[in-house]
Write a protein that holds these residues in place. Structure first.
Motif, PDB file in Angstrom:
ATOM      1  N   ASP A  32       3.877   7.728 -10.218  1.00  0.00           N
ATOM      2  CA  ASP A  32       4.076   9.164 -10.038  1.00  0.00           C
ATOM      3  C   ASP A  32       4.742   9.768 -11.276  1.00  0.00           C
ATOM      4  N   GLN A  33       5.776   9.129 -11.770  1.00  0.00           N
ATOM      5  CA  GLN A  33       6.485   9.633 -12.951  1.00  0.00           C
ATOM      6  C   GLN A  33       5.586   9.668 -14.175  1.00  0.00           C
ATOM      7  N   LEU A  34       4.620   8.752 -14.239  1.00  0.00           N
ATOM      8  CA  LEU A  34       3.720   8.670 -15.387  1.00  0.00           C
ATOM      9  C   LEU A  34       2.483   9.548 -15.249  1.00  0.00           C
ATOM     10  N   GLY A  35       2.334  10.226 -14.108  1.00  0.00           N
ATOM     11  CA  GLY A  35       1.218  11.150 -13.945  1.00  0.00           C
ATOM     12  C   GLY A  35      -0.053  10.560 -13.391  1.00  0.00           C
ATOM     13  N   PHE A  36       0.015   9.371 -12.770  1.00  0.00           N
ATOM     14  CA  PHE A  36      -1.171   8.828 -12.096  1.00  0.00           C
ATOM     15  C   PHE A  36      -1.604   9.829 -11.023  1.00  0.00           C
ATOM     16  N   HIS A  37      -2.915   9.940 -10.814  1.00  0.00           N
ATOM     17  CA  HIS A  37      -3.447  10.924  -9.860  1.00  0.00           C
ATOM     18  C   HIS A  37      -3.212  10.512  -8.418  1.00  0.00           C
ATOM     19  N   ASP A  38      -3.410   9.218  -8.094  1.00  0.00           N
ATOM     20  CA  ASP A  38      -3.296   8.758  -6.713  1.00  0.00           C
ATOM     21  C   ASP A  38      -2.902   7.293  -6.687  1.00  0.00           C
ATOM     22  N   ALA A  39      -2.479   6.839  -5.506  1.00  0.00           N
ATOM     23  CA  ALA A  39      -2.096   5.443  -5.321  1.00  0.00           C
ATOM     24  C   ALA A  39      -2.636   4.968  -3.983  1.00  0.00           C
ATOM     25  N   PHE A  40      -3.523   3.973  -4.020  1.00  0.00           N
ATOM     26  CA  PHE A  40      -4.126   3.391  -2.830  1.00  0.00           C
ATOM     27  C   PHE A  40      -3.390   2.106  -2.467  1.00  0.00           C
ATOM     28  N   VAL A  41      -3.089   1.943  -1.177  1.00  0.00           N
ATOM     29  CA  VAL A  41      -2.324   0.786  -0.708  1.00  0.00           C
ATOM     30  C   VAL A  41      -3.067   0.123   0.446  1.00  0.00           C
ATOM     31  N   GLY A  42      -3.292  -1.176   0.317  1.00  0.00           N
ATOM     32  CA  GLY A  42      -4.010  -1.915   1.350  1.00  0.00           C
ATOM     33  C   GLY A  42      -3.104  -2.342   2.493  1.00  0.00           C
ATOM     34  N   GLU A  43      -3.720  -2.923   3.527  1.00  0.00           N
ATOM     35  CA  GLU A  43      -2.954  -3.407   4.676  1.00  0.00           C
ATOM     36  C   GLU A  43      -3.655  -4.604   5.305  1.00  0.00           C
ATOM     37  N   HIS A  44      -2.871  -5.591   5.698  1.00  0.00           N
ATOM     38  CA  HIS A  44      -3.356  -6.736   6.473  1.00  0.00           C
ATOM     39  C   HIS A  44      -2.262  -7.173   7.424  1.00  0.00           C
ATOM     40  N   LEU A  45      -2.656  -7.737   8.544  1.00  0.00           N
ATOM     41  CA  LEU A  45      -1.696  -8.168   9.564  1.00  0.00           C
ATOM     42  C   LEU A  45      -1.285  -9.627   9.438  1.00  0.00           C
ATOM     43  N   LYS A  70      -0.983  11.564  -5.238  1.00  0.00           N
ATOM     44  CA  LYS A  70      -1.548  11.551  -3.887  1.00  0.00           C
ATOM     45  C   LYS A  70      -1.401  10.148  -3.308  1.00  0.00           C
ATOM     46  N   LEU A  71      -0.976  10.081  -2.063  1.00  0.00           N
ATOM     47  CA  LEU A  71      -0.719   8.812  -1.389  1.00  0.00           C
ATOM     48  C   LEU A  71      -1.921   8.478  -0.508  1.00  0.00           C
ATOM     49  N   ALA A  72      -2.507   7.314  -0.753  1.00  0.00           N
ATOM     50  CA  ALA A  72      -3.801   6.993  -0.144  1.00  0.00           C
ATOM     51  C   ALA A  72      -3.752   5.682   0.614  1.00  0.00           C
ATOM     52  N   THR A  73      -4.231   5.707   1.843  1.00  0.00           N
ATOM     53  CA  THR A  73      -4.456   4.441   2.528  1.00  0.00           C
ATOM     54  C   THR A  73      -5.596   3.742   1.801  1.00  0.00           C
ATOM     55  N   GLY A  74      -5.410   2.458   1.567  1.00  0.00           N
ATOM     56  CA  GLY A  74      -6.413   1.793   0.733  1.00  0.00           C
ATOM     57  C   GLY A  74      -6.725   0.370   1.180  1.00  0.00           C
ATOM     58  N   THR A  75      -7.006   0.159   2.442  1.00  0.00           N
ATOM     59  CA  THR A  75      -7.533   1.187   3.348  1.00  0.00           C
ATOM     60  C   THR A  75      -6.834   1.108   4.705  1.00  0.00           C
ATOM     61  N   SER A  76      -7.131   2.125   5.532  1.00  0.00           N
ATOM     62  CA  SER A  76      -6.798   2.035   6.949  1.00  0.00           C
ATOM     63  C   SER A  76      -7.940   1.292   7.630  1.00  0.00           C
ATOM     64  N   ASN A  77      -7.620   0.175   8.273  1.00  0.00           N
ATOM     65  CA  ASN A  77      -8.660  -0.684   8.859  1.00  0.00           C
ATOM     66  C   ASN A  77      -9.042  -0.159  10.247  1.00  0.00           C
ATOM     67  N   LEU A  78     -10.141   0.567  10.314  1.00  0.00           N
ATOM     68  CA  LEU A  78     -10.464   1.335  11.508  1.00  0.00           C
ATOM     69  C   LEU A  78     -10.841   0.488  12.711  1.00  0.00           C
ATOM     70  N   LEU A  96       3.146  15.643   6.767  1.00  0.00           N
ATOM     71  CA  LEU A  96       4.376  15.165   6.139  1.00  0.00           C
ATOM     72  C   LEU A  96       4.270  15.196   4.614  1.00  0.00           C
ATOM     73  N   ALA A  97       3.099  14.835   4.107  1.00  0.00           N
ATOM     74  CA  ALA A  97       2.874  14.789   2.663  1.00  0.00           C
ATOM     75  C   ALA A  97       2.435  16.131   2.100  1.00  0.00           C
ATOM     76  N   ARG A  98       2.283  17.136   2.944  1.00  0.00           N
ATOM     77  CA  ARG A  98       1.841  18.476   2.529  1.00  0.00           C
ATOM     78  C   ARG A  98       0.556  18.406   1.698  1.00  0.00           C
ATOM     79  N   GLY A  99      -0.365  17.585   2.196  1.00  0.00           N
ATOM     80  CA  GLY A  99      -1.678  17.499   1.563  1.00  0.00           C
ATOM     81  C   GLY A  99      -1.784  16.488   0.433  1.00  0.00           C
ATOM     82  N   ARG A 100      -0.697  15.811   0.106  1.00  0.00           N
ATOM     83  CA  ARG A 100      -0.779  14.748  -0.918  1.00  0.00           C
ATOM     84  C   ARG A 100      -1.241  13.447  -0.254  1.00  0.00           C
ATOM     85  N   PHE A 101      -2.397  13.510   0.349  1.00  0.00           N
ATOM     86  CA  PHE A 101      -2.889  12.389   1.154  1.00  0.00           C
ATOM     87  C   PHE A 101      -4.380  12.231   0.954  1.00  0.00           C
ATOM     88  N   ILE A 102      -4.811  10.985   0.769  1.00  0.00           N
ATOM     89  CA  ILE A 102      -6.228  10.620   0.742  1.00  0.00           C
ATOM     90  C   ILE A 102      -6.429   9.569   1.822  1.00  0.00           C
TER      91      ILE A 102
END
Length: 374
Positions: A32-45, A70-78, A96-102
């Motif tokens: 975020d401080q460096l100006g990246f556009h978005d960040a995708f974060v994965g998930e596993h159980l 922008k904070l992005a699920t990367g991915t939400s496992n549907l 909550l993110a006021r639209g900073r969400f993918i």
């Protein structure tokens, strides 16, 4: 061309998750401080080396510690949850993110997750398709919803229990109108799923797992999906992830990025190769279908799938990738375990402040930011 960030994440299983979770947070705060556009974060159980079990919970800890990314699920496992839950959680997160969400989505590919959930024999791709249809219907319709789509197992209604006068039976709609940008990760060469993304106006993220020679197949299929929907494909909507390490000198770049036995890049690709071979999906690493599995060594992996070097060398590698893949809107930098935090941070700094400005100068006008769904 924009710069994005993606992390599975993938840490050695012996490391303390309290520390690795903090490390993963610090990486996105730095992005975020460096100006990246978005960040995708994965998930596993059920994967100890991948420490994030719910991307919404993890990303929520970053909303007030970041400003523009922008904070992005990367991915939400549907396939793992009822679509009513995901629709409600994603909409609330967007507020909550006021639209900073993918909203990054996928079926959920880890077999041990499916077994733990008692759904190992379920068709997770079908579950995914049904779930996304219901999520969109919830966001598009008003209460009591009465969602009963043909052939879809998920039925959603609040008609029997809703009370309009007190808004009982009503769910959140997203903050972004009409919905957040929806992104799907694409892994397989010639993926048919990316055709459906084009038809639905979802945007593809080509995984860093894939040899670059297969990337044009993703764009061709996405463009085909767009044509079927009567629209033109926009390269700004296509993200391409790569594994990248930038250093101040060649010796450090090659040592930390490829050759050292303690290299997090070497660890990452060794683990990815094992995971894909267990699931019989390692063809994504091959130059041709009949290539002998024994050729897929650690050296083979890092030599072909890690872009590394000094600033000028990485710029040249990215421009060569762009020449091979075609035009795309965002280069997504894959996050690694921070074996050496100073080198990890320095790589991200060089990537944002030196590499991408030179890449964009060579390319001309940067790609525009994708719009939310329409």
């Amino acid at each position: 061309m924009r710069l994005g960030y993606f992390t599975m994440p993938l840490h050695p299983a012996h490391r303390d998750p309290a520390l690795t979770l903090q490390e993963d947070r610090e990486a996105i705060i730095l992005a975020d401080q460096l100006g990246f556009h978005d960040a995708f974060v994965g998930e596993h159980l059920t994967e100890k080396s991948e420490n994030i079990t719910n991307s919404f919970i993890f990303l929520a800890t970053l909303i007030h510690h970041t400003k523009t990314i922008k904070l992005a699920t990367g991915t939400s496992n549907l396939s793992h949850s009822h679509p009513t839950l995901i629709a409600a959680h994603a909409a609330m997160f967007d507020h909550l993110a006021r639209g900073r969400f993918i909203f990054g989505v996928s079926p959920g590919a880890l077999a041990s997750d499916a077994e733990a959930l008692g759904m190992l024999n379920e068709d997770r791709n079908k579950l995914f398709a049904e779930a996304i249809d219901v999520i969109l219907a919830i966001w598009e319709r008003e209460a009591p919803y009465d969602i009963d789509l043909p052939g879809n197992r998920f039925k959603v209604s609040t008609a029997r229990t809703g009370v309009a006068e007190i808004s009982r039976g009503v769910m959140y709609k997203p903050f972004q109108k009409p919905r957040p940008e929806i992104v799907g990760t694409v892994v397989a060469p010639h993926s048919k799923g990316v055709i459906a993304m084009g038809e639905r106006d979802f945007h593809p993220l080509s995984a860093n797992f894939l040899l670059p020679q297969w990337l044009p197949s993703h764009w061709a299929n996405y463009a085909e999906g767009k044509r079927r929907a009567g629209r033109s494909a926009d390269p700004a909507d296509w993200r391409v992830a790569r594994t990248i390490f930038v250093a101040d000198d060649d010796k450090t770049a090659l040592d930390y990025g490829r050759s050292n036995a303690s290299s997090p890049y070497r660890y990452y690709w060794n683990m990815l190769l094992q995971k894909m071979m267990i699931s019989k999906r390692h063809i994504i690493f091959k130059t041709h279908e009949t290539q002998d599995d024994r050729e897929l060594t650690d050296d083979y992996m890092v030599d072909r799938l890690v872009l590394c070097g000094t600033v000028n060398k990485v710029v040249d590698q990215i421009l060569a990738l762009r020449e091979q893949a075609g035009d795309f809107g965002e280069l997504v930098y894959a996050g690694m375990d921070w074996v050496d935090p100073q080198l990890a941070r320095r790589s991200m700094e060089l990537m944002a402040t030196e590499v991408m400005p030179r890449v964009n100068q060579a390319l001309g006008t940067p790609a525009k930011t994708p719009a939310p769904g329409h």
